[in-house]
Design a protein around this motif. Structure first.
Motif, PDB file in Angstrom:
ATOM      1  N   HIS A 189       6.049   2.291  -1.943  1.00 43.17           N
ATOM      2  CA  HIS A 189       5.076   1.345  -1.393  1.00 43.17           C
ATOM      3  C   HIS A 189       5.550   0.863  -0.032  1.00 43.17           C
ATOM      4  N   ARG A 190       4.604   0.625   0.843  1.00 46.82           N
ATOM      5  CA  ARG A 190       4.892   0.057   2.154  1.00 46.82           C
ATOM      6  C   ARG A 190       4.230  -1.314   2.218  1.00 46.82           C
ATOM      7  N   HIS A 219       0.826  -1.208   0.000  1.00 45.57           N
ATOM      8  CA  HIS A 219       0.000   0.000   0.000  1.00 45.57           C
ATOM      9  C   HIS A 219       0.860   1.258   0.000  1.00 45.57           C
ATOM     10  N   ARG A 220       0.166   2.416  -0.078  1.00 41.75           N
ATOM     11  CA  ARG A 220       0.841   3.709  -0.029  1.00 41.75           C
ATOM     12  C   ARG A 220       0.143   4.631   0.958  1.00 41.75           C
ATOM     13  N   THR A 266       2.820   9.301   0.750  1.00 41.72           N
ATOM     14  CA  THR A 266       3.840   8.256   0.820  1.00 41.72           C
ATOM     15  C   THR A 266       4.203   7.908  -0.613  1.00 41.72           C
TER      16      THR A 266
END
Length: 136
Positions: free
Chosen positions: A108-109, A95-96, A105
């Motif tokens: 991507h995390r 996700h971001r 953000t």
């Protein structure tokens, strides 16, 4: 001739012990991004089988994207070596969603969610709501 029969018997015994069963998982849940509500949509949800041996990589069992409200249903099947060794499923979210106090953000995390070992056809895993803005 007896030697070949012996080898065939041994091979069949090894195949029976080593051959693992395929088990399937269905998980459903919802992701939330309080710092940017739009970032809960189109989150990549991957259902993986954790492999603990150092030379193995985790196996992809299935994947999907969240809907506009952050809801998802992901399912897939996996198998491990030996019939008594069921897959160890978990969910990975890509996700971001920005961290609290931030508005964007860029990279991507990833967030991992452990899920119980409940297999189809009996059980669907109900995953609690996940806040993407918080660290693991």
């Amino acid at each position: 001739m007896d030697f070949y029969l012996f080898r065939l018997t041994i091979s069949l015994c090894i195949f029976t012990v080593v051959n693992g069963g395929t088990r399937c998982v269905r998980a459903e849940g919802k992701v939330e991004c309080p710092t940017d509500d739009d970032m809960a949509a189109n989150v990549e949800v991957r259902l993986l089988d954790k492999d603990s041996l150092p030379w193995e990589t985790d196996d992809l069992m299935g994947s999907t994207l969240t809907d506009v409200n952050g809801n998802y249903i992901v399912e897939g099947c996996g198998d491990d070596v030996f019939s008594w060794n069921d897959p160890d499923p978990y969910i990975e979210l890509k996700h971001r969603c920005p961290l609290p106090g931030h508005t964007v953000t860029i990279p991507h995390r990833f967030k991992e969610i452990e899920i119980p070992r409940k297999f189809l056809p009996e059980k669907t895993v109900e995953v609690q709501n996940v806040r993407l803005d918080l660290e693991n």
